[in-house]
Design a protein around this motif. Structure first.
Motif, short mmCIF file in Angstrom:
data_model
loop_
_atom_site.label_atom_id
_atom_site.label_comp_id
_atom_site.label_asym_id
_atom_site.label_seq_id
_atom_site.Cartn_x
_atom_site.Cartn_y
_atom_site.Cartn_z
N TYR A 124 -5.16 32.34 -52.58
CA TYR A 124 -6.11 32.05 -53.63
C TYR A 124 -6.34 33.29 -54.49
O TYR A 124 -6.32 34.42 -54.01
CB TYR A 124 -7.46 31.63 -53.04
CG TYR A 124 -7.44 30.34 -52.25
CD1 TYR A 124 -6.71 29.24 -52.68
CD2 TYR A 124 -8.17 30.23 -51.07
CE1 TYR A 124 -6.71 28.06 -51.96
CE2 TYR A 124 -8.18 29.05 -50.34
CZ TYR A 124 -7.44 27.97 -50.78
OH TYR A 124 -7.45 26.81 -50.06
N LYS A 125 -6.62 33.08 -55.77
CA LYS A 125 -6.96 34.19 -56.65
C LYS A 125 -8.27 34.86 -56.22
O LYS A 125 -8.48 36.04 -56.50
CB LYS A 125 -7.09 33.70 -58.10
CG LYS A 125 -5.79 33.31 -58.77
CD LYS A 125 -6.03 32.89 -60.21
CE LYS A 125 -4.73 32.53 -60.91
NZ LYS A 125 -4.97 32.12 -62.33
N ASN A 182 -10.01 29.94 -58.06
CA ASN A 182 -9.67 30.76 -59.21
C ASN A 182 -10.75 31.74 -59.65
O ASN A 182 -10.45 32.83 -60.13
CB ASN A 182 -9.30 29.87 -60.41
CG ASN A 182 -8.06 29.06 -60.16
OD1 ASN A 182 -7.08 29.56 -59.61
ND2 ASN A 182 -8.08 27.79 -60.54
N PRO A 233 -6.38 37.79 -61.62
CA PRO A 233 -4.92 37.76 -61.66
C PRO A 233 -4.35 36.90 -60.55
O PRO A 233 -5.05 36.54 -59.59
CB PRO A 233 -4.55 39.24 -61.45
CG PRO A 233 -5.68 39.80 -60.66
CD PRO A 233 -6.91 39.08 -61.14
N VAL A 234 -3.07 36.58 -60.68
CA VAL A 234 -2.37 35.85 -59.62
C VAL A 234 -2.38 36.69 -58.35
O VAL A 234 -2.17 37.91 -58.38
CB VAL A 234 -0.92 35.54 -60.06
CG1 VAL A 234 -0.13 34.92 -58.92
CG2 VAL A 234 -0.92 34.61 -61.27
N ASN A 235 -2.64 36.06 -57.23
CA ASN A 235 -2.67 36.76 -55.94
C ASN A 235 -1.24 37.17 -55.57
O ASN A 235 -0.37 36.31 -55.43
CB ASN A 235 -3.26 35.83 -54.87
CG ASN A 235 -3.51 36.55 -53.55
OD1 ASN A 235 -2.80 37.47 -53.19
ND2 ASN A 235 -4.53 36.11 -52.84
#
Length: 545
Positions: free
Chosen positions: A252-253, A214, A245-247
């Motif tokens: 993974y971020k 993260n 942000p969300v990938n």
């Protein structure tokens, strides 16, 4: 982090940087070292973590592979006792004295010979030979790197090397097992990593990273419990705060680390164009004492700084001259360093297509000079000191207070010219007169958020020449642009922390809905959440109280 997830991080980073992973090489039986020297045949991928020297913190197989492949003729000229013993010893001493970055940029003297330790990434304007040399650099990673002389069993998850010299260390953590980079990774570096170990000494590596799926954090100086870590995160979309942000691809971020940062070209760029030692007051002296004992800190770019400079250079190379850019970076963003890095990158940028406005040839630099304009005298001195501290060459930097100064700076071939907004109106005529020249104008504070004496002095100075009473700095600059007709041979890069609506419309980018946005954003919310500025609303007392 459990072994499976740790190996996943390692493999992804190694694949991005080296092109193959350890597992792939083991399956194919390919030698880990592509070296011409027969005495290196014993160094295979099967013994990756045992090949580094704990005393000097070098990957000896890579070091000698690089030197013998690229500079065997120079090594043959050595007149000392034993080059295999003397070179690592003197190289280590040079790094202790000057720091790893100085050795990579300038090479090192070993008695009667001088060896190059890194070939910089060439620009399109550079020679074919420099392009061939760059390809010969050997980037590598070692997993589970042992590093301690006193405690041989201690390991660091990964170390990234170039030509056998360490650049970055990594500790990976796994939130699924209740370990995070923010807490456990930082704690490990502070409590379990002795900064007196050669690999971990200040100046021996550029940065030490801890990351999980993260978040990413880094430090440039390990100092036990006093170690200060900074975030190396992208920030949430639209300035909504810290983190990542969300990938969009479902991974993974922190995938941007190996997708955008840990690439050969980017790492090479960081080595040559970003990292520098801060010597405090000493950096303003003509002869800077380049010794580690005087270095206060090692300056390494945070993600948003690396990102904004990279995106600006990519856009300029594609679009060409004449565009305006608004960079909204909050206080605490490290704006002076961002401006310094951008200035040095702009003087070398070449077009990637002949469709770029005012492009001459694909291997000709777009801008003849970069002019840095600031509306604060204190910051003017700070930026001037930063430019000089970076110090590739004092010959390319000048300070212009008048049109005459600017004219002389251009004639003398100065590439970076620094001035204040108070003096800027007087040099505008000179800029428009040399229409065959292209200029990149970096403006600090697109409008004057400071009221009072500073703003008044700006208005008084420019009102002598223009009818614009009551205007703030960005309005004055806009009027200067129009009245002096400068836009055809100038690009404008306006840095501001708090853009007004008018500023966004003048310098920002318009979307399909007619709304204006900055080209790049590091928001106050992100700066507050990352701890670089205080949230004034978190503790306050009302007037009545």
């Amino acid at each position: 982090m459990n072994k499976t997830n740790e190996q996943a991080f390692e493999a992804l980073i190694e694949k991005a940087l080296v092109g193959t992973t350890l597992e792939e090489r083991q399956q194919t039986g390919v030698n880990d070292i592509d070296a011409q020297s027969p005495d290196l045949d014993k160094y295979y991928w099967g013994l990756p973590k045992d090949m580094s020297d704990k005393k000097y913190a070098f990957d000896m197989r890579r070091l000698w592979s690089f030197l013998r492949t690229t500079q065997q003729n120079i090594i043959d000229e050595y007149k000392g006792k034993n080059i295999e013993n003397e070179l690592p010893k003197q190289l280590s001493k040079a790094i202790d004295t000057f720091g790893i970055i100085e050795v990579l940029r300038k090479g090192v003297d070993i008695d009667n010979i001088h060896v190059t330790m890194f070939y910089p990434k060439p620009s399109p304007a550079d020679s074919q030979l420099s392009k061939e040399k760059y390809i010969q650099n050997q980037f590598s990673v070692t997993r589970q790197q042992t590093f301690s002389v006193s405690n041989p069993g201690l390991e660091i998850d990964m170390v990234l090397y170039v030509n056998g010299l360490p650049l970055f260390t990594f500790e990976f953590k796994n939130p699924w097992t209740h370990q995070t980079a923010k807490y456990d990774g930082q704690k490990q570096y502070k409590e379990e990593r002795n900064p007196k170990e050669t690999l971990l000494k200040f100046g021996r590596c550029l940065a030490h990273f801890t990351m999980d799926k993260n978040e990413v954090y880094f430090t440039t100086k390990l100092n036990s419990g006093k170690t200060f870590f900074m975030p190396f995160n992208q920030g949430l979309p639209d300035g909504q705060g810290a983190g990542n942000p969300v990938n969009p691809n479902g991974g993974y971020k922190t995938a941007y680390m190996w997708e955008k940062v840990l690439q050969k070209d980017i790492v090479a760029d960081i080595i040559m164009n970003y990292v520098l030692f801060d010597y405090g007051e000493a950096k303003t002296q003509k002869k800077v004492p380049h010794i580690m004992s005087n270095a206060k800190k090692l300056i390494f770019p945070r993600f948003h700084q690396l990102d904004v400079v990279s995106k600006l250079i990519i856009d300029v190379a594609k679009v060409g001259v004449g565009k305006t850019y608004l960079i909204e970076h909050s206080a605490g963003s490290g704006k002076s360093n961002s401006i310094t890095w951008l200035a040095y990158k702009l003087i070398d940028v070449c077009p990637v297509t002949m469709d770029a406005v005012r492009a001459k040839t694909l291997d000709s630099r777009l801008y003849d000079s970069v002019i840095i304009v600031t509306d604060r005298r204190l910051l003017d001195k700070q930026i001037t000191d930063n430019i000089k501290a970076f110090g590739k060459s004092e010959k390319i930097v000048a300070h212009a207070d008048t049109s005459k100064d600017l004219k002389k700076a251009i004639e003398d071939g100065k590439r970076i010219i620094i001035t204040t907004i108070q003096k800027f109106p007087y040099i505008c005529d000179s800029i428009s007169d040399v229409s065959e020249h292209n200029f990149a104008i970096i403006i600090d504070e697109a409008h004057s958020s400071q009221s009072g004496i500073a703003a008044d002095s700006v208005n008084k100075t420019i009102q002598k020449d223009m009818d614009c009473e009551g205007a703030d700095t960005d309005e004055l600059l806009e009027k200067l642009m129009k009245d002096r007709k400068m836009s055809t041979n100038c690009s404008y890069f306006a840095f501001t922390a708090t853009p007004k609506k008018e500023t966004l419309e003048r310098f920002g980018s318009e979307d399909k809905d007619g709304k204006f946005h900055p080209f790049h954003l590091y928001s106050m919310k992100q700066a507050i959440e990352e701890g670089f500025i205080l949230d004034v609303l978190s503790n306050y007392t009302t007037y009545k109280s």
